[in-house]
Design a protein around this motif. Structure first.
Motif, PDB file in Angstrom:
ATOM      1  N   ASP A 142      -0.140  -8.496  -5.966  1.00 25.16           N
ATOM      2  CA  ASP A 142      -0.954  -7.365  -5.548  1.00 25.16           C
ATOM      3  C   ASP A 142      -1.575  -6.698  -6.779  1.00 25.16           C
ATOM      4  OD1 ASP A 142      -1.652  -4.567  -4.854  1.00 25.16           O
ATOM      5  OD2 ASP A 142      -0.966  -5.216  -2.883  1.00 25.16           O
ATOM      6  N   PRO A 143      -2.876  -6.905  -7.005  1.00 18.54           N
ATOM      7  CA  PRO A 143      -3.471  -6.393  -8.254  1.00 18.54           C
ATOM      8  C   PRO A 143      -3.485  -4.876  -8.350  1.00 18.54           C
ATOM      9  CG  PRO A 143      -5.174  -7.295  -6.802  1.00 18.54           C
ATOM     10  CD  PRO A 143      -3.856  -7.622  -6.179  1.00 18.54           C
ATOM     11  N   PHE A 144      -3.708  -4.198  -7.208  1.00 19.10           N
ATOM     12  CA  PHE A 144      -3.754  -2.740  -7.296  1.00 19.10           C
ATOM     13  C   PHE A 144      -2.377  -2.160  -7.594  1.00 19.10           C
ATOM     14  CE2 PHE A 144      -3.307   1.446  -5.200  1.00 19.10           C
ATOM     15  CZ  PHE A 144      -3.980   2.166  -6.175  1.00 19.10           C
ATOM     16  N   PHE A 178      -1.556  -2.579 -11.160  1.00 18.53           N
ATOM     17  CA  PHE A 178      -2.318  -1.600 -11.941  1.00 18.53           C
ATOM     18  C   PHE A 178      -1.666  -0.215 -11.820  1.00 18.53           C
ATOM     19  CE2 PHE A 178      -5.499   1.762 -11.921  1.00 18.53           C
ATOM     20  CZ  PHE A 178      -6.138   1.568 -13.123  1.00 18.53           C
ATOM     21  N   ALA A 179      -1.350   0.178 -10.588  1.00 16.62           N
ATOM     22  CA  ALA A 179      -0.764   1.508 -10.341  1.00 16.62           C
ATOM     23  C   ALA A 179       0.557   1.664 -11.095  1.00 16.62           C
ATOM     24  CB  ALA A 179      -0.553   1.712  -8.842  1.00 16.62           C
ATOM     25  N   ASP A 222       2.001   6.487  -7.058  1.00 13.32           N
ATOM     26  CA  ASP A 222       1.023   7.507  -7.448  1.00 13.32           C
ATOM     27  C   ASP A 222       1.701   8.880  -7.577  1.00 13.32           C
ATOM     28  OD1 ASP A 222      -1.426   8.620  -8.035  1.00 13.32           O
ATOM     29  OD2 ASP A 222      -2.048   8.824  -5.947  1.00 13.32           O
ATOM     30  N   THR A 236      -6.518   2.067   3.856  1.00 12.48           N
ATOM     31  CA  THR A 236      -5.282   1.364   4.215  1.00 12.48           C
ATOM     32  C   THR A 236      -5.204   1.150   5.728  1.00 12.48           C
ATOM     33  OG1 THR A 236      -4.148   3.470   4.362  1.00 12.48           O
ATOM     34  CG2 THR A 236      -3.942   2.273   2.287  1.00 12.48           C
ATOM     35  N   TYR A 284      -8.551   2.927 -10.742  1.00  9.42           N
ATOM     36  CA  TYR A 284      -8.583   1.455 -10.559  1.00  9.42           C
ATOM     37  C   TYR A 284     -10.003   0.970 -10.291  1.00  9.42           C
ATOM     38  CZ  TYR A 284      -7.429  -3.038  -8.217  1.00  9.42           C
ATOM     39  OH  TYR A 284      -7.349  -4.354  -7.839  1.00  9.42           O
ATOM     40  N   ASN A 321       0.819  -1.216   0.000  1.00 15.40           N
ATOM     41  CA  ASN A 321       0.000   0.000   0.000  1.00 15.40           C
ATOM     42  C   ASN A 321       0.848   1.258   0.000  1.00 15.40           C
ATOM     43  OD1 ASN A 321      -2.625  -0.882  -0.033  1.00 15.40           O
ATOM     44  ND2 ASN A 321      -2.653  -1.275   2.162  1.00 15.40           N
ATOM     45  N   LEU A 323      -7.407  -4.126  -2.749  1.00 16.27           N
ATOM     46  CA  LEU A 323      -8.574  -4.950  -3.065  1.00 16.27           C
ATOM     47  C   LEU A 323      -8.431  -5.539  -4.464  1.00 16.27           C
ATOM     48  CD1 LEU A 323     -10.433  -4.330  -0.694  1.00 16.27           C
ATOM     49  CD2 LEU A 323     -12.025  -3.313  -2.285  1.00 16.27           C
ATOM     50  N   LEU A 337      -5.100   7.404  -8.814  1.00 21.33           N
ATOM     51  CA  LEU A 337      -4.887   6.025  -9.286  1.00 21.33           C
ATOM     52  C   LEU A 337      -5.919   5.069  -8.697  1.00 21.33           C
ATOM     53  CD1 LEU A 337      -1.047   5.346  -9.310  1.00 21.33           C
ATOM     54  CD2 LEU A 337      -2.637   5.099 -11.201  1.00 21.33           C
ATOM     55  N   VAL A 347      -0.117   2.042 -14.903  1.00 28.21           N
ATOM     56  CA  VAL A 347      -0.617   3.388 -15.222  1.00 28.21           C
ATOM     57  C   VAL A 347       0.509   4.417 -15.105  1.00 28.21           C
ATOM     58  CG1 VAL A 347      -2.180   5.227 -14.443  1.00 28.21           C
ATOM     59  CG2 VAL A 347      -2.990   2.870 -14.571  1.00 28.21           C
TER      60      VAL A 347
END
Lengths: 205, 128
Positions: free
Chosen positions: A182-184, A187-188, A158, B88, B20, A151, B111, B16, A191
């Motif tokens: 970790d999918p997020f 993705f982050a 970001d 978080t 997402y 996280n 998630l 972001l 991007v």
């Protein structure tokens, strides 16, 4: 000239000593004193002291604002501990104040990024967003190489997407490789990488 | 007549994260709106109430808990919009504060796609 003499009780904004008025029993007087105290860095210690025990939300916000107006490394240091408050409202107040004094925060960034509390590290990443320093992307890259909470990495990614350039790409790939499930974060990073490439000189938009 | 799409308002300061969630939810045919903090969310609610809220906790200007507390004090039907808090912050006190503020459920980031779509469907009253 008014027809009726103004008998309204003026709060302590006109008081010659805002530091003393900060401990008044009246929240209105403390609020006015906090607003006045931001005019002079000499009130820093008094503001920091009353912040620890202030329970009135409006007064606390005025104290955070006063510390942000003073905007020295010492005033940033007085605010930083509130990033770990259990109260989201206090964390938000602290974060808003720190965002408003990016130069003052700079002196404490390395310490905040190394904090044992992952939430403090995450919020410290966010603070870098407002710091105008050519080394800021490098700080985030170095941080990403060692940060072990996904996280927190996502928060750094970001910000890096906003202030970094293509030199950050290898760091992003290494970070992605460290957190394959970790999918997020995946993705982050995708991007952010797309954005950094799109912003690279000579790239087609 | 075409069926109305279910609308979800995402309240999160991280672009972001909003991006997402949007990608996941739009793939499941939800209509998505975004707000960067609680204040902006309150303004958006005045114009068009969504079927569900996804709310972060730590946001500038107005945090998620303050936003929910304010929302729950408003008139119906706004005050009854179901809210999923995703943060978080994983401490028991954070979850308790969110519940006391008016969150219907609390999930800890990060998630996966399946979890988000599952909860969105459940909150919007769709079959699993």
């Amino acid at each position: 000239m008014p027809l009726i003499k103004n008998t309204f009780h003026r709060p302590a904004s006109s008081s010659p000593d805002p530091a003393a008025a900060l401990t008044s029993v009246s929240p209105d007087e403390r609020w006015a004193a906090a607003r006045a105290a931001g005019d002079d860095p000499v009130n820093l210690a008094a503001l920091a002291q009353v912040l620890a025990r202030e329970s009135d939300t409006r007064v606390r916000e005025a104290i955070f604002t006063a510390l942000a107006r003073i905007a020295t490394p010492e005033s940033a240091l007085a605010v930083l501990p509130y990033l770990r408050s259990d109260d989201a409202n206090i964390r938000t107040g602290a974060l808003d104040a720190l965002r408003a004094m990016p130069e003052a925060v700079k002196a404490h960034l390395s310490q905040a990024l190394a904090d044992a509390d992952a939430d403090v590290r995450l919020l410290a990443c966010d603070l870098i967003r407002n710091i105008r320093d050519e080394d800021a992307p490098r700080w985030l890259c170095e941080f990403l190489e060692i940060e072990h909470v996904a996280n927190v990495c996502a928060a750094a990614v970001d910000v890096l997407a906003e202030i970094g350039d293509v030199q950050a790409l290898p760091t992003l790939w290494r970070c992605a490789a460290r957190f394959p499930n970790d999918p997020f974060l995946a993705f982050a990073i995708k991007v952010a990488a797309d954005r950094l490439r799109a912003n690279a000189p000579g790239s087609r938009v | 007549m075409a069926e109305r799409k279910l609308r979800i308002l995402i309240v999160d300061d991280a672009s972001l994260v909003r991006h997402y969630y949007r990608q996941i939810l739009e793939a499941k045919c939800f209509e998505v709106e975004e707000a960067m903090n609680g204040l902006e969310a309150l303004e958006k609610l005045l114009v068009n109430a969504p079927d569900m809220l996804i709310v972060d906790v730590n946001m500038p200007q107005m945090d998620g808990i303050t936003f929910l507390r304010t929302l729950r004090r408003q008139a119906l039907p706004q005050s009854s919009i179901p809210a999923l808090v995703i943060s978080t912050e994983a401490g028991a006190q954070d979850i308790a504060a969110a519940r006391a503020g008016g969150a219907n459920f609390y999930l800890v980031k990060p998630l996966g796609w399946d979890v988000l779509t599952q909860y969105a469907a459940m909150f919007c009253g769709l079959p699993a």
